[in-house]
Design an enzyme around this catalytic site. Structure first.
Site, short mmCIF file in Angstrom:
data_model
loop_
_atom_site.label_atom_id
_atom_site.label_comp_id
_atom_site.label_asym_id
_atom_site.label_seq_id
_atom_site.Cartn_x
_atom_site.Cartn_y
_atom_site.Cartn_z
N HIS A 1 0.79 -1.25 0.00
CA HIS A 1 0.00 0.00 0.00
C HIS A 1 0.81 1.29 0.00
O HIS A 1 0.61 2.16 0.86
CB HIS A 1 -0.96 0.01 1.19
N ARG B 1 -3.61 4.53 -0.74
CA ARG B 1 -3.52 4.89 0.68
C ARG B 1 -2.15 5.50 1.02
O ARG B 1 -2.06 6.66 1.33
CB ARG B 1 -3.85 3.72 1.59
N ASN C 1 -7.14 -6.21 -4.97
CA ASN C 1 -8.35 -5.44 -5.30
C ASN C 1 -8.03 -3.97 -5.51
O ASN C 1 -8.84 -3.22 -6.06
CB ASN C 1 -9.43 -5.60 -4.21
N HIS D 1 -4.76 -12.86 -3.43
CA HIS D 1 -4.85 -11.67 -2.59
C HIS D 1 -6.01 -11.76 -1.59
O HIS D 1 -5.84 -11.52 -0.40
CB HIS D 1 -5.00 -10.41 -3.45
#
Length: 495
Positions: A240, A271, A299, A348
Site C-alpha cells: 500500500h 492509501r 483489489n 490476494h
C-alpha cells in the site's frame, strides 16, 4: 388494586428503560473514546453493546457506520447508515455515512442521491454543496468514459507513445536504463533516488511500464512454480504505497535475486503516498528477475479503487493522466493466483462464493479487464475468511466471507495443503486460521500511519512447505501523509 399494580409495573419498566438508555450512553462514550484513540475494533464492540440496550438510536448506528468505514468494512458501514436513516430520516450525518460507503464501493450514483438529499434539506450548506458537485463530477466522468470505451477497439496508450524520441534533458542526473534494459545497478540507483524523494525520468518510467506489460501479458492467470528441496521463497502481503517499509523488507531479508525469490501478493498501491515508488520498484524487479520475482493482482490494482484511494491522483500529480491509463492497462495483466509445488495456493483475497471451483477454472479466467462484481475473479481479489462454518455476506460489500468448512472442501477437491492470502490488516502482521489451512500475511506496518500493527513476511522452503513468519515494525518516512492524493470526498467522508 389492579390499577395500582399496572401503574407500578409500567413505572418499573420505564425506569428499566431509562436505566438501559443511561447505560447505553455510557457505552457510547466509551466507544467514542476508543474511536478517538483509533482503536476502531473496540469502538465497534461498544457501539454494538450500546445498540443492544437501545436499538432505536440513529446516532449509535451512524457512529458505528463511521468506525466500520475506518476499518474498510464498507458493506457493514452501508447497512448501518441505512438503518440509521430508517430510524431518523432527518439525521443528516446518516446520509453522509451512506454516501461515503457507496463511494468506497464505487457506487457513485447511489452516493450522489444522498448528497442531493442533503443539499435539498440544507440549501445554504457550502460543505454539502461542494460534496454534491464533486460526486456529480465523478458520475459524469464515469458516463463519459463508458461512452468512449468501445472495448473491442480500445487502443493502448503504448500505440500513442514515441519513446525513442522522448528526450532526457541534460540536467537530469537520475538513473537511466542501460541500453533500454533494467539492471541491478539501475535498481539500486532508482531506489536511492526514490528514497531521496526524487523522480525517475518519465521516459524511464514509460520504458518500465511498456516492458512489464509485455512480460505480464504472456503469463497465465494462475502461475505455477516448483521450489526445489533447498530453495525458499519470501511471500509478502499488502504494501500500500509504504515505500520506506518496502526498503526495510529488502534490508531485513536481502534484495531479490535468483537465489532470494519474492512473491508480492497484491495491493502495492493506494492509501500510502509513495505508491509510484513502490510499484516502479516492484515492476523493475519483475523485469530484472522474471522467473524469481512474482506479483499478483490485489483489489487495489483496479480503476475504481485507484480513483478513490490515491494512486490515480498520485500518478497525475507526479506524471500525467496518460501514464495512469497505462498503469491501468498493466494492472489488468497481473496474474490472479500462484500455486507452489502443487500444494500451496496464494491469492490476494480468498476463496469462492460457490463450491466446486477447481484450479483449472482459475487457469481459464480471462483477466485482462476490470474485475466483475461477482464470480471467481472477483472472489480471488475480494473475499475474506470467517471463523464460523458456511458463507456469509461480506463485511466489505463485495464478494463473500468463507468458513473453515469451505476452505477444507476446496483444499480436498484440489489436493492442496493450505492457502496464503493478504487483504486484511493484522495486529501481528499475520494470522493463522481455519486449523492452519488459511494464512493471512500483511506487510504494511502501522498501516496508514495509524493502525500500530506489525508487518510480516513468510518464508516457504521447498523441503517441507512449512510457513515461517518474520515480523517487522514501521520505519519513519518523509512527512507526506497517507491518502494525500486520495479523492477529496473519500478523505472528508472518513472524518
Amino acid at each position: 388494586m389492579a390499577n395500582d399494580t399496572a401503574t407500578t409495573s409500567a413505572s418499573g419498566s420505564r425506569e428499566k428503560m431509562a436505566e438501559g438508555d443511561k447505560n447505553a450512553e455510557k457505552l457510547k462514550e466509551k466507544a467514542n473514546n476508543c474511536f478517538k484513540e483509533k482503536d476502531y475494533d473496540n469502538a465497534i464492540k461498544y457501539y454494538t453493546e450500546a445498540l443492544e440496550l437501545n436499538p432505536a438510536s440513529a446516532i449509535y448506528f451512524s457512529n458505528r457506520s463511521l468506525a466500520y468505514l475506518r476499518t474498510e468494512c464498507y458493506g457493514y458501514a452501508l447497512a448501518d447508515a441505512t438503518k440509521c436513516l430508517e430510524i431518523d430520516k432527518n439525521y443528516i450525518k446518516g446520509y453522509y455515512r451512506r454516501a461515503t460507503s457507496n463511494m468506497a464501493l464505487g457506487k457513485f450514483k447511489a452516493a450522489l442521491k444522498d448528497y442531493e438529499t442533503v443539499v435539498r434539506v440544507r440549501p445554504n450548506d457550502k460543505d454539502a454543496k461542494m460534496k454534491y458537485q464533486e460526486c456529480n463530477k465523478i458520475v459524469k466522468q464515469k458516463a463519459f468514459e463508458r461512452a468512449i470505451a468501445s472495448d473491442e477497439m480500445k487502443r493502448s496508450v503504448v500505440d500513442s507513445l514515441d519513446i525513442e524520441n522522448m528526450m532526457i534533458e541534460d540536467e537530469y542526473t537520475g538513473p537511466k536504463l542501460e541500453e533500454g534494459k533494467v539492471t541491478m545497478g539501475f535498481m539500486k540507483e532508482m531506489m536511492e533516488c526514490f528514497k531521496d524523494q526524487k523522480k525517475l525520468h518519465r521516459k524511464c518510467a514509460y520504458q518500465i511500464l511498456i516492458q512489464v506489460k509485455e512480460l505480464l501479458s504472456k503469463l497465465p492467470s494462475l502461475v505455477e512454480i516448483t521450489l526445489k528441496e533447498t530453495e525458499k521463497i519470501t511471500i509478502c502481503g499488502d504494501t500500500h504505497g509504504q515505500f520506506y517499509d518496502l526498503l526495510n523488507i529488502f534490508e531485513l531479508n536481502g534484495l531479490p535475486s535468483e537465489t532470494n525469490p519474492y512473491l508480492f501478493n497484491g495491493d502495492f498501491v493506494d492509501r500510502g503516498s509513495f505508491s509510484l515508488e513502490v510499484i516502479l520498484t516492484l515492476f523493475g524487479f519483475k523485469l530484472l528477475l522474471p522467473d524469481s520475482f512474482y506479483l499478483l493482482r490485489g483489489n487495489h490494482e483496479t480503476d475504481n479503487m485507484n480513483q478513490m484511494y490515491g494512486f490515480e491522483g498520485e500518478v497525475k500529480a507526479k506524471y500525467t493522466t496518460q501514464m495512469f491509463t497505462l498503469f491501468s492497462e498493466v494492472f489488468q495483466w497481473l496474474p490472479l493466483a500462484q500455486c507452489i509445488n502443487g500444494k500451496v495456493l496464494v491469492m490476494h483475497g480468498g476463496l469462492f462464493s460457490e463450491d466446486g471451483v477447481m484450479l483449472d477454472d482459475l487457469r481459464k479466467i480471462d483477466r485482462n479487464r476490470q474485475p466483475p462484481d461477482s464470480g471467481p475473479m472477483c472472489d480471488l481479489l475480494w473475499s475474506d475468511p470467517q471463523p464460523q462454518n458456511g458463507r456469509s455476506v461480506s463485511k466489505r460489500g463485495v464478494s463473500c466471507q468463507f468458513g473453515p468448512d469451505v476452505t477444507e472442501r476446496f483444499l480436498d477437491q484440489n489436493k492442496l495443503d493450505y492457502i496464503v492470502r493478504s487483504h486484511e490488516v493484522k495486529a501481528e502482521g499475520y494470522e493463522v486460521t481455519h486449523s492452519g489451512k488459511c494464512i493471512t500475511v500483511f506487510s504494511a506496518p502501522n498501516y496508514c500511519d495509524q493502525m500500530a500493527n506489525k508487518g510480516a513476511y513468510i518464508h516457504l522452503r521447498g523441503s517441507d512447505l512449512k510457513p515461517e513468519f518474520h515480523q517487522f515494525t514501521a520505519v519513519p518516512h518523509p512527512n507526506v501523509k497517507p491518502m494525500a492524493y486520495a479523492n477529496s470526498l473519500m478523505q472528508m467522508g472518513m472524518m
